[in-house]
Design a protein around this motif. Structure first.
Motif, short mmCIF file in Angstrom:
data_model
loop_
_atom_site.label_atom_id
_atom_site.label_comp_id
_atom_site.label_asym_id
_atom_site.label_seq_id
_atom_site.Cartn_x
_atom_site.Cartn_y
_atom_site.Cartn_z
N SER A 179 0.93 -1.23 -0.20
CA SER A 179 -0.09 0.03 0.03
C SER A 179 0.85 1.33 0.12
O SER A 179 1.92 1.19 0.58
N GLY A 181 0.33 3.75 1.79
CA GLY A 181 0.71 4.01 3.28
C GLY A 181 1.76 3.15 3.88
O GLY A 181 2.69 3.92 4.60
N ARG A 184 4.89 5.02 2.67
CA ARG A 184 5.13 6.04 3.69
C ARG A 184 6.01 5.77 4.77
O ARG A 184 6.72 6.46 5.32
N ASP A 190 5.41 10.70 -0.95
CA ASP A 190 4.36 10.62 -1.83
C ASP A 190 5.07 11.26 -3.33
O ASP A 190 4.77 10.62 -4.45
N SER A 212 -4.89 6.58 -2.77
CA SER A 212 -4.97 6.97 -1.51
C SER A 212 -3.86 6.12 -0.92
O SER A 212 -3.27 5.20 -1.18
N LYS A 213 -4.07 6.34 0.67
CA LYS A 213 -2.77 5.31 1.33
C LYS A 213 -3.08 3.89 1.25
O LYS A 213 -2.32 3.13 1.43
#
Length: 238
Positions: A179, A181, A184, A190, A212-213
């Motif tokens: 993912s 996320g 990250r 990003d 999205s995350k």
């Protein structure tokens, strides 16, 4: 309208239609700032700018008389021919001309509702085919909200140019689906992840929902299919 002097000339200037007050401006990935008559056209331009099949794209590239197949550089040139010849033309200016790796095509971008109101545009691909041109019609069922928002996000992310070390490390950590996320959390910004998605080093699903995350990302194995979603080999979307 040429906003950037490096852009190719257009067959007619973008204009306001009905109650619409805006002209949309966008610089597709690696391209020049261009004026579009609708947000849908601008979104198509963003997708074309990212698609590796597309070598170059021109907006409002030429004007046709569909009754004869004559092609004119501008609408004014067609009007001059009409004044001189007294002909009764069927005037049509496609939204785009794309140079693909396999040849050139014309593209009309139009909302499905407008096509339903004026379905004569559905005959244009077969008319132009008689004169040796290929026209693809794209509507908002193909250029739907989640897809075009993702393409616009990746167009902006394209400005980040990752170096080879960044690409190698990120691809190693994305050999299996992971993912955004989680990336990250591993320290990848990003800008780097989206920049690699925009440049085809990574892939994800750009159709189902906005990035999205929770978006799952993976290293590209064969080709960046997420940048090649548009049916540019078809005569009409279905």
């Amino acid at each position: 309208m040429r906003i950037d002097w490096k852009s190719a000339s257009v067959a007619r200037r973008p204009h306001k239609r009905g109650q619409k007050k805006k002209v949309h401006y966008l610089a597709p990935a690696g391209g020049q700032l261009t004026a579009y008559e609708s947000r849908l056209e601008a979104s198509a331009g963003a997708a074309f700018g990212l698609d590796p099949r597309v070598v170059s794209a021109r907006t409002q590239p030429m004007t046709f008389d569909l009754a004869t197949g004559r092609r004119f550089p501008t609408k004014e040139d067609l009007f001059q021919w009409v004044r001189d010849s007294g002909s009764r033309p069927i005037i049509y200016t496609p939204d785009f001309e794309l140079q693909l790796q396999t040849g050139s095509i014309l593209v009309e971008v139009k909302h499905a509702e407008l096509i339903a109101r004026a379905p004569k545009v559905l005959a244009y691909p077969s008319i132009l085919a008689r004169y040796g041109y290929r026209l693809v019609i794209l509507d908002d069922r193909v250029l739907h909200d989640a897809f075009v928002r993702n393409m616009r996000s990746l167009t902006m992310a394209w400005t980040y140019s990752p170096n080879r070390s960044e690409i190698t490390n990120l691809q190693a950590d994305s050999s299996d689906w992971v993912s955004l996320g989680a990336l990250r959390d591993r320290g990848y910004p990003d800008a780097l992840v989206l920049g690699c998605l925009a440049r085809g080093h990574l892939t994800c699903d750009v159709q189902r929902e906005r990035i999205s995350k929770n978006t799952l990302i993976r290293t590209v194995v064969d080709k960046p299919s997420h940048l090649m979603e548009l049916p540019l080999d078809a005569c009409r979307t279905s």
